[in-house]
Design a protein around this motif. Sequence first.
Motif, mmCIF file in Angstrom:
data_model
loop_
_atom_site.group_PDB
_atom_site.id
_atom_site.type_symbol
_atom_site.label_atom_id
_atom_site.label_comp_id
_atom_site.label_asym_id
_atom_site.label_seq_id
_atom_site.Cartn_x
_atom_site.Cartn_y
_atom_site.Cartn_z
ATOM 1 N N VAL A 183 0.832 -1.214 0.000
ATOM 2 C CA VAL A 183 0.000 0.000 0.000
ATOM 3 C C VAL A 183 0.861 1.257 0.000
ATOM 4 C CG1 VAL A 183 -1.919 -1.154 1.138
ATOM 5 C CG2 VAL A 183 -0.152 -0.050 2.531
ATOM 6 N N ASN B 244 -0.994 2.804 -6.029
ATOM 7 C CA ASN B 244 -2.033 3.569 -5.339
ATOM 8 C C ASN B 244 -2.770 4.500 -6.295
ATOM 9 O OD1 ASN B 244 -1.687 2.423 -2.811
ATOM 10 N ND2 ASN B 244 -0.122 3.905 -2.186
ATOM 11 N N HIS C 127 -4.583 4.414 5.757
ATOM 12 C CA HIS C 127 -4.801 3.075 5.210
ATOM 13 C C HIS C 127 -5.973 2.347 5.867
ATOM 14 C CE1 HIS C 127 -4.185 -0.731 3.375
ATOM 15 N NE2 HIS C 127 -3.605 -1.305 4.410
#
Length: 487
Positions: free
Chosen positions: A321, A327, A416
Amino acid sequence: YVIPLAMQLKDCEAFVVNNDEYLNYVLKNRQQLAGKGKVLVPGFMAKIESGGARAEAAVAPETKAPPQQIPPSPMEERKNAYSKQTRRLVDWNVEMLQRMLMTIVAKRNASGAVPEQNLPTIDLEEDKTYMDEVSEVIEFPDFDEATSPDKLNTESIDLGFEVLSQLRDYVSLMASKFHDNQFHGFDRGSQVCMTTRKQLSRMMTSNVMQPPDQRSPPSAVYDRTYGISQDPLAQFALVFSALLHDADHPGVPNGQLIRENSEVAMKYKYRSINEQNSLDVAWTVLMLPQFTDLRSCIFGTMSEMKRFRQLLVNLFLATDVLDDDLNSMRKARWERAFVDGKKDRSAENRHRRATIVLELMMQSSDIFFATQNWHLYQKWNERHFAEVYKGYQIGRLMQDPCIFWYKSELLFFDEHVITTAKQMNDCGVFEASGDEQLSFALSNRQQWAAKGGNLVASMVARYHGQEIEKVRAKRVYRRMSLSAKQA
């Protein structure tokens, strides 16, 4: 073992009786064993061979006595205990994967598909990485009434001894590929695997919990899940990826491997290094000749094999991530699927949404501890801290985690955990469970903001103390080993 124990009893001041006498007896017996042990052991063997303890002792043979065995070190004892735990986890994961394989075979039989024989293996192309294979959209099968989950008879499926044996061998071999990390280990992989299975179960059974006259038809469930409910291969790929996504993880993040300019970083061109390496290990082992029957059970045709590989690529790399390019692609894809394409009912947008949901399930399961109760979060947060702290202690990480851990966890929640929980809630697949994850994430974030500073301080004090005790234990064990060899 005995002498250090006697010394601890002597020094602990918890007994009324003076333990000097106990220590003296231990030292005396140790001295006599060193002097007479070589004569006594052959006599013991003679008694056993001649009928037991009442038989007369035979004369010691003129052979060299076996070397004195050194007691197992604390590290070896921990490894033995760990292997027992690993075997239990292997049993549990094999049983779960077996049930999912039965569903794959049941659907294949119901659809009348004919498996292809002697499928070739697929390897990574030269000068390519798995990053080059990431796909924005993966296609999912159309709805088929005859192969809907309620029509499949999985109980009648017999996978056969070879498939089951190879499945167990594969999971066992992959379990051995995990390092003894506090956080990125096989036990956490099993926990992530269990979480994905639970999410799939909630997705599939929410309709079953309704009264029979109020249940949605299979086609409605198919639409609500964007086709995932009728795709056992994708479900298997998700659980498979969840279990193995940290295989061969070195215990340090991608950034450190880049700073070290390691061989594995160069191999994967400095992007998603740990994720690509874990995928490469899992796929390379699966392609070995001894797993031919297992492969034939997972995918019966070359198109199924390519699709399974594509699913693994997207799912393994979904756990990175921090990659900016990935992303950006995910953010733009979400906009196309659920914002700009909110009313788009085309097959392409359905495939796009299904791809997003699968990757979200992978990401959500990977951070399961942050979207459940506070005590579970504390447990895994501390284990993660311990792993990072160890990397700092051995000189592989430049910065002491006690400096940044509190703020980095807040950032972890804000950028996140909460974002993923919101998307799980907004995608419309998980109903009440999506809202539940978001509530836990917000609650854990609030508690960490209030208590995190003190928790970090206590973890630092505890693990720093453990490092000191480990050094002392190693010194004692080294002295004992040296004495045993000299004796």
